[in-house]
Design a protein around this motif. Structure first.
Motif, mmCIF file in Angstrom:
data_model
loop_
_atom_site.group_PDB
_atom_site.id
_atom_site.type_symbol
_atom_site.label_atom_id
_atom_site.label_comp_id
_atom_site.label_asym_id
_atom_site.label_seq_id
_atom_site.Cartn_x
_atom_site.Cartn_y
_atom_site.Cartn_z
ATOM 1 N N ALA A 1 0.833 -1.200 0.000
ATOM 2 C CA ALA A 1 0.000 0.000 0.000
ATOM 3 C C ALA A 1 0.866 1.248 0.000
ATOM 4 O O ALA A 1 1.963 1.284 0.575
ATOM 5 C CB ALA A 1 -0.928 0.000 1.210
ATOM 6 N N LYS A 2 0.360 2.280 -0.648
ATOM 7 C CA LYS A 2 1.069 3.555 -0.704
ATOM 8 C C LYS A 2 0.811 4.347 0.567
ATOM 9 O O LYS A 2 0.037 3.956 1.425
ATOM 10 C CB LYS A 2 0.605 4.353 -1.926
ATOM 11 N N ALA A 3 1.505 5.497 0.658
ATOM 12 C CA ALA A 3 1.399 6.335 1.848
ATOM 13 C C ALA A 3 -0.040 6.752 2.082
ATOM 14 O O ALA A 3 -0.813 6.948 1.148
ATOM 15 C CB ALA A 3 2.290 7.571 1.704
ATOM 16 N N VAL A 4 -0.379 6.878 3.347
ATOM 17 C CA VAL A 4 -1.731 7.215 3.750
ATOM 18 C C VAL A 4 -1.896 8.718 3.818
ATOM 19 O O VAL A 4 -1.008 9.439 4.268
ATOM 20 C CB VAL A 4 -2.044 6.594 5.124
ATOM 21 N N ALA A 5 -3.024 9.216 3.363
ATOM 22 C CA ALA A 5 -3.351 10.636 3.489
ATOM 23 C C ALA A 5 -4.214 10.840 4.708
ATOM 24 O O ALA A 5 -5.078 10.031 5.026
ATOM 25 C CB ALA A 5 -4.091 11.117 2.244
ATOM 26 N N GLU A 6 -3.973 11.934 5.409
ATOM 27 C CA GLU A 6 -4.746 12.218 6.615
ATOM 28 C C GLU A 6 -6.211 12.439 6.309
ATOM 29 O O GLU A 6 -7.070 12.133 7.098
ATOM 30 C CB GLU A 6 -4.176 13.447 7.341
ATOM 31 N N SER A 7 -6.533 13.018 5.188
ATOM 32 C CA SER A 7 -7.933 13.226 4.805
ATOM 33 C C SER A 7 -8.000 13.301 3.294
ATOM 34 O O SER A 7 -6.987 13.471 2.613
ATOM 35 C CB SER A 7 -8.488 14.518 5.427
ATOM 36 N N THR A 8 -9.173 13.204 2.767
ATOM 37 C CA THR A 8 -9.337 13.278 1.317
ATOM 38 C C THR A 8 -9.105 14.682 0.793
ATOM 39 O O THR A 8 -8.888 14.874 -0.397
ATOM 40 C CB THR A 8 -10.750 12.815 0.938
ATOM 41 N N GLU A 9 -9.151 15.673 1.675
ATOM 42 C CA GLU A 9 -8.951 17.055 1.245
ATOM 43 C C GLU A 9 -7.508 17.502 1.432
ATOM 44 O O GLU A 9 -7.023 18.371 0.737
ATOM 45 C CB GLU A 9 -9.893 17.975 2.024
#
Length: 675
Positions: free
Chosen positions: A228-236
């Motif tokens: 899995a790639k890096a996680v984003a804190e939020s979609t925005e």
């Protein structure tokens, strides 16, 4: 690190004894754990001793040591300080502290301690036992559960190429040969199926939370791992962040994405987090939601109903059990806390939930800190009302940590624990009739009799196949088993042959006490007619070969049809009579209610009048007390006046021989000296 599951299920007793043996306890009530002080700090050693005594002996009832020994005094004080802590809680804390002090203890103990204690009873040969935890080797056989529940091995030549199509045995569990590197053994993980691929995410292994994701191709039975790639804190705000390992979460497929909801973590947040995994980009992000989200938890149930997620129960980060109800609208991403009417299920975690007819949410089983349940609760999602209908058939035993999937109106439940052992039966609930039945059973301490396993359903050529993975039954599992339910429903035939008692309420009638009796009777008769027709389908070849039997069969069917129609007419008349009686009863009930309201009004008026009289009496009593006080003051003044008048009269008499007497012509008083 705490175990993911809070309620005392299958995991803790067996894991506790393995941990106690590893720590150096010899198993006797007076065990002193000589090796503890060399392995752990003094504080941890004392606490482990106290927890072991609490789990094996119970609360401390021995007198305080009379000898002045600091060690004995400290041991007694630590044990006595646990009070009336439950045995299962002491076991859980013992394992938790041992894993914090020595994280790799289970791996080191597996070869010398854990395996003899667990003694996994699987009827596999040496090739099957060669399956390693890392998945590098596996047997080229498949295990089939026979009629008596034992697991047997059979050679399967084309199973890899055929995938789900190779499952030809109905209503029995089969272990297909798996290729590729298997995921690490685990339980309390998340599992979901998207396009003939089963995704496994997270879970618990050796008390450690996991964050890896794996795919099992259900066509080739091949495992592969997703990077899995890096996680984003939020979609925005897509700022990179690490994905938090978790267990006890729920994995839900949604629009070519996977939603990971809630779960236990090492550093839990205050509110539930919803993670999103994009299957196309293989990347994680945190879903931005609105409204008031629920508190963080694990062991909850998450059910997809239309475009909404229904979340119930679980256990929060402080180990408090919950029975609250929340809904997340996936179109608006808005949370809504539901205050349903009726009596909800008691607080619990590790239960199973299912939805029927896109309207009824069913909750079964689960556990608290001290017990497991086998109760069934139904929530009408239209009226938001809880009910507890009567269960029929072979009602399952209490359990927690089980898994379930639905196929049509049937709800399949597998695994779970009851504080003593794993559950070996695969049970089915017909959600329309609320009748339980046992589909099959396994023997021994096999992975299917585990706690925290996952269960998903996939389809192949129009047939549904149930896939089970992982679990914990004294050891962590990473095995795959599949079951193909048969199309013939023994449950349906039982319901056709046996009339349902009036005390049994089908799910559709839970919220309607005045159900339509006539429609029920018609459905029942239609089912009987269908049964006759189905039973005679197999006779068609015989009829074609022997035309002389056709007229007799038709005559028999006509006679049975007329008999059924006559019976239906009588039951309709009875239904009409019952409706009339019900109408009269409702009319009488209305009159009685009106009379009751009138009497209540009169009673309220009398109560008001009585209260007013009490107020008046209180005022009169107060006035009477005032009058008595005034009367006393008047009497006092009268006595003072009388005394004053008497004094004045006496003074007047004394002065009558003076000037006043001279003025009145009275003879002067003779002077004493003159005499």
């Amino acid at each position: 690190m705490a175990m993911a599951r809070a309620s005392s299920g299958l995991a803790y007793p067996e894991r506790f004894y393995a941990a106690a043996s590893y720590a150096g306890f010899d198993g006797s009530p007076n065990s002193s754990a000589k090796e503890l002080t060399s392995k752990f700090s003094n504080d941890s050693a004392l606490l482990l001793y106290a927890l072991y005594q609490q789990a094996t002996v119970g609360p401390c009832n021995v007198p305080k040591p009379s000898s002045w020994s600091p060690v004995e005094q400290s041991k007694w004080k630590s044990w006595q300080g646990l009070g009336n802590m439950a045995t299962t809680e002491a076991m859980r804390l013992f394992v938790k502290i041992l894993e914090e002090e020595d994280p790799g203890w289970y791996s080191r103990a597996s070869n010398s301690v854990a395996e003899p204690i667990v003694d996994v009873e699987m009827n596999h040969d040496s090739k099957t036992e060669a399956v390693k935890e890392n998945g590098n080797s596996f047997p080229e056989t498949k295990t089939i559960s026979t009629e008596n529940g034992n697991l047997m091995e059979t050679q399967d030549k084309d199973v890899v190429s055929e995938g789900l199509g190779s499952v030809v045995v109905y209503d029995q569990w089969i272990a297909p040969p798996i290729s590729g590197q298997r995921p690490k053994a685990r339980y309390e993980h998340g599992a979901a199926v998207v396009q003939d691929k089963m995704y496994i995410y997270g879970g618990n292994h050796n008390g450690r939370y996991l964050s890896d994701m794996h795919i099992l191709d259900l066509r080739s039975w091949a495992w592969s791992k997703i990077q899995a790639k890096a996680v984003a804190e939020s979609t925005e705000s897509p700022s990179p962040a690490l994905l938090t390992p978790c267990a006890g979460h729920s994995l839900i497929p949604w629009e070519n994405k996977l939603l990971s909801i809630a779960g236990h973590t090492k550093d839990p947040s205050e509110i539930i987090q919803v993670k999103v995994f994009d299957l196309q980009t293989c990347s994680w992000s945190t879903l931005k939601t609105y409204g008031k989200p629920p508190v963080s938890r694990g062991g909850q149930s998450v059910t997809l109903v239309g475009t909404s997620l229904v979340i119930f129960g679980g256990e929060d980060a402080k180990r408090s059990l919950l029975n609250d109800l929340h809904i997340l609208d996936l179109e608006t991403m808005t949370w809504d806390e539901i205050d349903a009417v009726g009596v909800p299920p008691s607080p619990r975690s590790d239960h199973a939930a299912a939805v029927h007819a896109e309207r009824y949410l069913l909750i079964f089983g689960g556990g608290s800190h001290a017990a497991c349940f086998n109760d069934l609760h139904v929530l009408d999602l239209q009226t938001m009302e809880w009910s507890r209908p009567t269960q029929q058939g072979e009602i399952p035993t209490p359990r927690a940590g089980h898994a379930g999937v639905t196929i049509g109106e049937n709800w399949f439940l597998v695994g779970g624990g009851d504080n003593k052992s794993g559950v070996s039966e695969t049970v089915v609930l017909n959600m329309s009739t609320l009748v339980w039945s046992v589909l099959t059973s396994v023997q021994g301490r096999v992975p299917l009799a585990s706690e925290g396993l996952s269960l998903v359903v996939s389809s192949y050529s129009g047939e549904d196949v149930i896939v089970a993975f992982g679990g914990y039954n004294g050891r962590y599992n990473n095995e795959v088993h599949v079951l193909k339910p048969s199309h013939k429903s023994t449950l349906s035939s039982k319901m056709i042959e046996t009339p349902v008692p009036d005390s049994v309420s089908a799910v559709q009638n839970n919220t309607n006490p005045t159900r339509d009796l006539e429609s029920e009777l018609e459905v029942g008769q239609e089912g009987k007619i269908r049964e006759i027709v189905v039973d005679n389908v197999d006779s068609e070849p015989l009829i074609s070969k022997h035309p002389e039997t056709t007229e007799h069969l038709i005559a028999t069917l006509k006679a049975e049809k007329e008999e059924l129609e006559s019976s239906l007419s009588k039951e309709k008349l009875q239904s009409i009579q019952l409706k009339q009686d019900l109408t009269e009863a409702e009319s009488q009930n209305t009159d009685l209610y009106k009379e009751l309201q009138s009497v209540r009004g009169q009673l309220a008026a009398e109560q008001s009048r009585c209260f007013k009289l009490e107020v008046d009496v209180a005022e009169l009593r107060q006035k009477l007390q005032t009058m008595e006080t005034l009367q006393k003051e008047l009497e006092l003044l009268q006595r003072q006046k009388a005394a004053s008048e008497q004094a004045a009269l006496n003074a007047k008499r004394q002065s009558s021989g003076g000037m006043w007497g001279w003025l009145a012509g009275a003879p002067p008083t003779q002077n004493a000296y003159d005499a």
